[in-house]
Design a protein around this motif. Structure first.
Motif, short mmCIF file in Angstrom:
data_model
loop_
_atom_site.label_atom_id
_atom_site.label_comp_id
_atom_site.label_asym_id
_atom_site.label_seq_id
_atom_site.Cartn_x
_atom_site.Cartn_y
_atom_site.Cartn_z
N UNK A 40 49.77 51.65 25.46
CA UNK A 40 50.26 52.19 26.74
C UNK A 40 50.84 53.58 26.53
N UNK A 41 51.91 53.91 27.23
CA UNK A 41 52.53 55.23 27.07
C UNK A 41 53.66 55.20 26.05
N UNK A 42 53.93 54.03 25.53
CA UNK A 42 55.04 53.86 24.59
C UNK A 42 54.54 54.03 23.17
N UNK A 54 46.23 58.49 10.77
CA UNK A 54 45.85 59.37 11.89
C UNK A 54 45.36 58.55 13.08
N UNK A 55 44.55 57.53 12.80
CA UNK A 55 44.00 56.73 13.90
C UNK A 55 45.10 55.94 14.59
N UNK A 56 46.02 55.38 13.81
CA UNK A 56 47.11 54.61 14.41
C UNK A 56 48.03 55.51 15.23
N UNK A 57 48.34 56.69 14.70
CA UNK A 57 49.21 57.60 15.43
C UNK A 57 48.57 58.01 16.75
N UNK A 58 47.28 58.27 16.73
CA UNK A 58 46.57 58.64 17.96
C UNK A 58 46.56 57.49 18.95
N UNK A 118 54.66 44.34 21.86
CA UNK A 118 54.41 45.42 20.90
C UNK A 118 53.83 44.86 19.60
N UNK A 119 54.36 43.72 19.15
CA UNK A 119 53.85 43.11 17.93
C UNK A 119 52.40 42.69 18.09
N UNK A 120 52.07 42.17 19.25
CA UNK A 120 50.68 41.78 19.53
C UNK A 120 49.77 43.01 19.54
N UNK A 121 50.19 44.05 20.24
CA UNK A 121 49.39 45.27 20.32
C UNK A 121 49.24 45.89 18.94
#
Length: 366
Positions: A4-6, A305-309, A334-337
C-alpha cells in the motif's frame, strides 16, 4: 505486490516512533537538573523501575551500550577478563568497548542457541586461574539473545550460570536489552530474570517505542559506582525528565503488547517457511526472525532494491542471514504482506550474481 502507501520497516524494533501519549508526557514533564538529582520525573521513573525489577536502585542512561559499559566498569577491575557467549551483542556489536574503554579481555564461549553450558562456564573460569591469563572477574549474559534469534533464557537457567560465577568470585551482568520480551514470552515477572544477577541493563527504545534511553538496575551501592562511570563517559544529564517521561509511559503501556509482536514474528516465520525459505518458526521465541539465504548465485543487492521499491525495508544480509524484527508499527496484515514480498523477491534474486556492493547500508541495525 506493493505494501500500500505504508513503508513496512522490519530492520529493527528501534525504528518505532514515540506514541502520542509519550510525546504528550515529554512535553508536560516536570523537570530539574539530574546532575544534582533534582529532576522529579527522573527520580520517580527510576524508583518505578527499581520497584518493577525488584532491586534497590536504577539509573537512566542514554543507551543500552552505555548501560553495559558502566555496569562492567563498576563490577570488573581493569586487566581482568569478561566471559560471554561468542555471539553476544556486547562482544560483536558494541564496537569493542570491553578492551578499548573498560580494559577487559573478552573470553568468548561458543554457546548453543546463545546459551553457555554450565560445564563450559566452569572450564572458562578455571582457565583464568593461571597467572599467564587475565583472571575472569565478570560474566555477561544476554536475554533475549539477539544473534541467536531472540531466544529466551529462563530465570532458572540464568540462575544456574550466575550461581557458578558467584561461587567462583565473579560478578554477573545481564544485558537485558529486550528483557521484557523474555518476560512476556515465558509469562514470568521481569523481576525473576533480574534477581540472580548483580546488574541489569534494558533498553527503552527496543520494542517499547521510546525515542531513546536505557536503564541500569542494581543495588544502591553499585548504582552509585555506575553513576560515576556514566559521568566519565559524558553521560551526565541535565533535564533528563523528557526521556524518563517517555520511559514511564512505555513501562505502563508497551510491555503487555509485546505479545502481539511475538505472534506476528511467528506468523512471518511460518509463512516464509511454507513458501520454501530456510527459516525455523520453532526457533522464534520473541520478535526476531532469521532467514538463511543462499550464499552463492543469490543477489542480495537485488533483493534489497526490489523490496524497497515494493515498500519494505530490511537490514543488510550478514553472513547469509536475513534478520527481520516485528514491533508496534508492524501489524498482522503487514506481516502477511511482508512474507509475500520477501518470498517473491527471494525467488527473483536466485540465480543472480551479487554485485558485492552493500546498497542497504554499512551495517545491520541491532
Amino acid at each position: 505486490m506493493k505494501a500500500s502507501n505504508k513503508m513496512i520497516d522490519l530492520r529493527s524494533d528501534t525504528v518505532t516512533t514515540p506514541t502520542p501519549e509519550m510525546i504528550e508526557a515529554m512535553s508536560r514533564a516536570e523537570l530539574g537538573d539530574d546532575f544534582f538529582r533534582d529532576d522529579p520525573t527522573v527520580l520517580d521513573f527510576e524508583a518505578e523501575v527499581a520497584d518493577l525489577l525488584g532491586v534497590e536502585s536504577a539509573m537512566l542512561v542514554i543507551s543500552g551500550t552505555m548501560g553495559n559499559v558502566v555496569s562492567a566498569m563498576a563490577l570488573a577491575p581493569r586487566g581482568t577478563s569478561i566471559i560471554l557467549e561468542a555471539a553476544a551483542h556486547i562482544h560483536i556489536k558494541e564496537s569493542g568497548w570491553p578492551s578499548t574503554i573498560a580494559g577487559l579481555t573478552p573470553r568468548p564461549i561458543q554457546g548453543i542457541g546463545g546459551m553457555i553450558s554450565p560445564t563450559a562456564l566452569a572450564d572458562a573460569i578455571a582457565v583464568g586461574q593461571s597467572r599467564l591469563s587475565a583472571p575472569a572477574s565478570l560474566l555477561c549474559l544476554e536475554n533475549t539473545h539477539n544473534a541467536a534469534g531472540g531466544r529466551v533464557m529462563s530465570p532458572e537457567d540464568l540462575a544456574v550460570l550466575a550461581g557458578i560465577a558467584h561461587e567462583s568470585g565473579l560478578n554477573v551482568h545481564l544485558d537485558g536489552a529486550r528483557i521484557f520480551n523474555a518476560a512476556i514470552s515465558l509469562g514470568r515477572p521481569v523481576s525473576d530474570f533480574v534477581q540472580p544477577v548483580d546488574t541489569t541493563t534494558f533498553c527503552l527504545c527496543k520494542g517499547l517505542s521510546c525515542p531513546l534511553g536505557a536503564v541500569v538496575a542494581a543495588s544502591s551501592e553499585i548504582i552509585e559506582q555506575t553513576r560515576r562511570w556514566r559521568q566519565i563517559l559524558g553521560g551526565g544529564m541535565r533535564q533528563a525528565g523528557v526521556i524518563a517521561a517517555a520511559g514511564r509511559v512505555a513501562l505502563r503501556t508497551m510491555v503487555d503488547r509485546l505479545a502481539e509482536d511475538h505472534q506476528n514474528a511467528k506468523l512471518l516465520a511460518t509463512r516464509l517457511r511454507d513458501a520454501g525459505l530456510d527459516v525455523d518458526p520453532s526457533a522464534v521465541d520473541t520478535n526476531i526472525v532469521f532467514v538463511n539465504l543462499p550464499q552463492s548465485e543469490f543477489d542480495v543487492d537485488y533483493l534489497h532494491s526490489e523490496l524497497l521499491e515494493s515498500g519494505l525495508r530490511i537490514s543488510p544480509v550478514k553472513e547469509g542471514r536475513l534478520r527481520l524484527l516485528t514491533h508496534r508499527e508492524v501489524t498482522q496484515r503487514d506481516a502477511l504482506v511482508a512474507s509475500d514480498l520477501i518470498a517473491k523477491s527471494c525467488g527473483s534474486a536466485r540465480g543472480r550474481q551479487s554485485s558485492g556492493v552493500n546498497k542497504a547500508g554499512v551495517d545491520a541495525i541491532y
